[in-house]
Design a protein around this motif. Sequence first.
Motif, mmCIF file in Angstrom:
data_model
loop_
_atom_site.group_PDB
_atom_site.id
_atom_site.type_symbol
_atom_site.label_atom_id
_atom_site.label_comp_id
_atom_site.label_asym_id
_atom_site.label_seq_id
_atom_site.Cartn_x
_atom_site.Cartn_y
_atom_site.Cartn_z
ATOM 1 N N ASP A 291 0.834 -1.194 0.000
ATOM 2 C CA ASP A 291 0.000 0.000 0.000
ATOM 3 C C ASP A 291 0.871 1.247 0.000
ATOM 4 O OD1 ASP A 291 0.882 0.460 2.620
ATOM 5 O OD2 ASP A 291 -0.967 -0.268 3.550
ATOM 6 N N LEU B 132 0.374 -6.042 1.302
ATOM 7 C CA LEU B 132 -1.015 -6.440 1.189
ATOM 8 C C LEU B 132 -1.157 -7.873 0.695
ATOM 9 C CD1 LEU B 132 -2.496 -3.226 -0.504
ATOM 10 C CD2 LEU B 132 -2.547 -3.828 1.931
ATOM 11 N N THR C 272 3.460 1.522 -9.965
ATOM 12 C CA THR C 272 2.791 2.364 -8.973
ATOM 13 C C THR C 272 1.528 2.934 -9.602
ATOM 14 O OG1 THR C 272 4.935 2.991 -8.020
ATOM 15 C CG2 THR C 272 3.028 4.339 -7.422
ATOM 16 N N THR D 275 -3.210 5.533 -6.556
ATOM 17 C CA THR D 275 -3.422 5.575 -5.111
ATOM 18 C C THR D 275 -2.125 5.457 -4.328
ATOM 19 O OG1 THR D 275 -3.716 3.170 -4.842
ATOM 20 C CG2 THR D 275 -5.655 4.469 -5.468
ATOM 21 N N GLN E 155 -0.371 2.695 -4.447
ATOM 22 C CA GLN E 155 -0.136 1.256 -4.265
ATOM 23 C C GLN E 155 0.910 0.767 -5.253
ATOM 24 O OE1 GLN E 155 -3.483 -1.584 -3.470
ATOM 25 N NE2 GLN E 155 -2.866 -2.507 -5.400
ATOM 26 N N THR F 193 3.140 -2.514 -6.968
ATOM 27 C CA THR F 193 3.280 -3.938 -7.261
ATOM 28 C C THR F 193 4.730 -4.174 -7.668
ATOM 29 O OG1 THR F 193 0.986 -4.111 -8.012
ATOM 30 C CG2 THR F 193 2.496 -5.855 -8.682
#
Length: 218
Positions: A54, A60, A174, A177, A179, A181
Amino acid sequence: MRKMKMLAVAGSLLLTPVLMTQAALADQASADRLTHLLEPLKTYSADFTQQILDASGSSLQDTSGHMWLSRPGHFRWAVNEPYRQLVVSDGDEVSLYDPDLEQVTIQPLDDRVTHTPALLLSGSASELSDNYDVSRQQQGASETFTLVPQANDTLFEQLKLTFYSEKLDALQMTDSTGQRTAIDFDNAQTNVDIDPAQFQFQAPEGADVIREQSPATP
């Protein structure tokens, strides 16, 4: 004093186009270097670990799996348990299979779909500079390229590709938000023969199939 200020303003106005030109040349050089690394990549097979974080950096989800790629447009991304998922592209359509939901989503391989990071790798490397602003950082044998989409309808706001000794090593995305990966590749093999059947998908019997259409062209 006023004359000096006017000269300073005039000087800055003259300098601005030069700086912009230098930045554009640097971006183009970065895009050319990335193309140089990706263009010889005809096939790619590797294990991967994927971590979703996050905006604060808290984990997450952690997953692992294997990916196969054959350019142009052929792709297979298989995620292991407990978050099983399979994404397959045959060059014309992309099929996403969720075994737990027994659901398959099929959509055309159009520009919108190829804006996803994984499928970006299977596309044409020479088109990168047309669709992304590219910058580059190097530290030893490691090179990291940052791609910022020029369009607004992508699934990410920034994508980083890291190569180690000119071999694809990691990918980080990115979104809007914050977030992230982060994907690390291991046991990679490049330009090896891959069974074409890896890029064909047959929906399992009993699975719910959802077929999406390309957005209408204005």
